[in-house]
Design a protein around this motif. Sequence first.
Motif, PDB file in Angstrom:
ATOM      1  N   ASP A  29       0.798  -1.170  -0.020  1.00  0.00           N
ATOM      2  CA  ASP A  29      -0.082  -0.100  -0.056  1.00  0.00           C
ATOM      3  C   ASP A  29       0.738   1.118   0.083  1.00  0.00           C
ATOM      4  O   ASP A  29       1.512   1.438   1.052  1.00  0.00           O
ATOM      5  CB  ASP A  29      -0.932  -0.091   1.267  1.00  0.00           C
ATOM      6  CG  ASP A  29      -1.862   0.967   1.285  1.00  0.00           C
ATOM      7  OD1 ASP A  29      -1.662   2.154   0.331  1.00  0.00           O
ATOM      8  OD2 ASP A  29      -3.048   0.850   1.904  1.00  0.00           O
ATOM      9  N   LEU A  30       0.824   1.944  -1.180  1.00  0.00           N
ATOM     10  CA  LEU A  30       1.891   3.126  -1.302  1.00  0.00           C
ATOM     11  C   LEU A  30       1.316   4.337  -0.535  1.00  0.00           C
ATOM     12  O   LEU A  30       2.081   5.278   0.073  1.00  0.00           O
ATOM     13  CB  LEU A  30       1.764   3.563  -2.646  1.00  0.00           C
ATOM     14  CG  LEU A  30       2.318   2.655  -3.672  1.00  0.00           C
ATOM     15  CD1 LEU A  30       2.079   3.275  -5.033  1.00  0.00           C
ATOM     16  CD2 LEU A  30       4.004   2.787  -3.493  1.00  0.00           C
ATOM     17  N   GLU A  31       0.122   4.468   0.023  1.00  0.00           N
ATOM     18  CA  GLU A  31      -0.372   5.215   0.942  1.00  0.00           C
ATOM     19  C   GLU A  31       0.034   5.255   2.439  1.00  0.00           C
ATOM     20  O   GLU A  31       0.295   6.254   3.024  1.00  0.00           O
ATOM     21  CB  GLU A  31      -2.002   5.536   0.694  1.00  0.00           C
ATOM     22  CG  GLU A  31      -2.507   5.667  -0.489  1.00  0.00           C
ATOM     23  CD  GLU A  31      -2.173   6.989  -1.161  1.00  0.00           C
ATOM     24  OE1 GLU A  31      -1.740   7.998  -0.483  1.00  0.00           O
ATOM     25  OE2 GLU A  31      -1.849   7.298  -2.343  1.00  0.00           O
ATOM     26  N   LYS A  32       0.452   4.271   2.726  1.00  0.00           N
ATOM     27  CA  LYS A  32       0.705   3.755   4.331  1.00  0.00           C
ATOM     28  C   LYS A  32       1.987   3.519   4.568  1.00  0.00           C
ATOM     29  O   LYS A  32       2.818   4.053   5.332  1.00  0.00           O
ATOM     30  CB  LYS A  32      -0.166   2.723   4.859  1.00  0.00           C
ATOM     31  CG  LYS A  32      -1.654   3.132   4.865  1.00  0.00           C
ATOM     32  CD  LYS A  32      -2.409   1.874   5.369  1.00  0.00           C
ATOM     33  CE  LYS A  32      -3.978   2.501   5.722  1.00  0.00           C
ATOM     34  NZ  LYS A  32      -4.752   1.436   6.160  1.00  0.00           N
ATOM     35  N   ALA A  33       2.875   2.449   3.500  1.00  0.00           N
ATOM     36  CA  ALA A  33       4.300   2.165   3.927  1.00  0.00           C
ATOM     37  C   ALA A  33       5.048   3.115   3.613  1.00  0.00           C
ATOM     38  O   ALA A  33       4.925   3.764   2.533  1.00  0.00           O
ATOM     39  CB  ALA A  33       4.139   0.699   2.993  1.00  0.00           C
TER      40      ALA A  33
END
Length: 231
Positions: free
Chosen positions: A28-32
Amino acid sequence: MKALSFLVFGVLSSAISQANAVDLNSIDLEKARAYQAYVMTFAWPDNMSSETIEYQDVYSLDGLMKNPRRSASSIAPRSLPSPFDNFQNTIRARAELLTSNSWTLIFPDTGASISKPLFSDAQQNGYPEFTGKVTFTLGRYLESNLHYQSYLFGNPVAMIPEEVHANAHASGTQLQPSQNFWDGPSQVLPLHFKNKTASKKLNYIDHPIVGTLIYFEPLDLEQAIDLVSER
């Protein structure tokens, strides 16, 4: 701050570089978030400080390890130049290098923590002269929680303390039946530091005995995964 600290910052200022950017398709690019963490510790010469530091007698195996082997995951990847290379080449003649470690950190989300052990290459009777654990937490800033143990070795203790026996058994350490003295360190100086920093900013933690340099290089997630998979 020691006189050498000004030289440390000057040497390192031109040695910091940013990792290349690549796409990611598995997290998940938004969180990691991913970083290459660098932690270096070094011992100041005795004549660099007039402060008196008191060590404690060793009666516990906590933080002790015998004949440890450094993990490949704690060594900086060759594809990423270490920001501390110039420091090692320039300052090693003036201060004793204790540890130099680098880890690829992948935080799945804000608030996640990652812990890593470290220890010095210098040993006596198979025991490192310096050990520690670093816990990194991703928050608004990158937080480092540092726990160190700096050891002194003297004459072997005549009898192994009962607590050492108990802790050795609990930790799986084997003490030879014929061993009637403790060949490990005789004194320890426990140290604890907390630090918050943004990435791409060199941080120096000063102490009369042990100095620490911390640096985080931001990585693209795919690159970080590739680096971890190569270990």
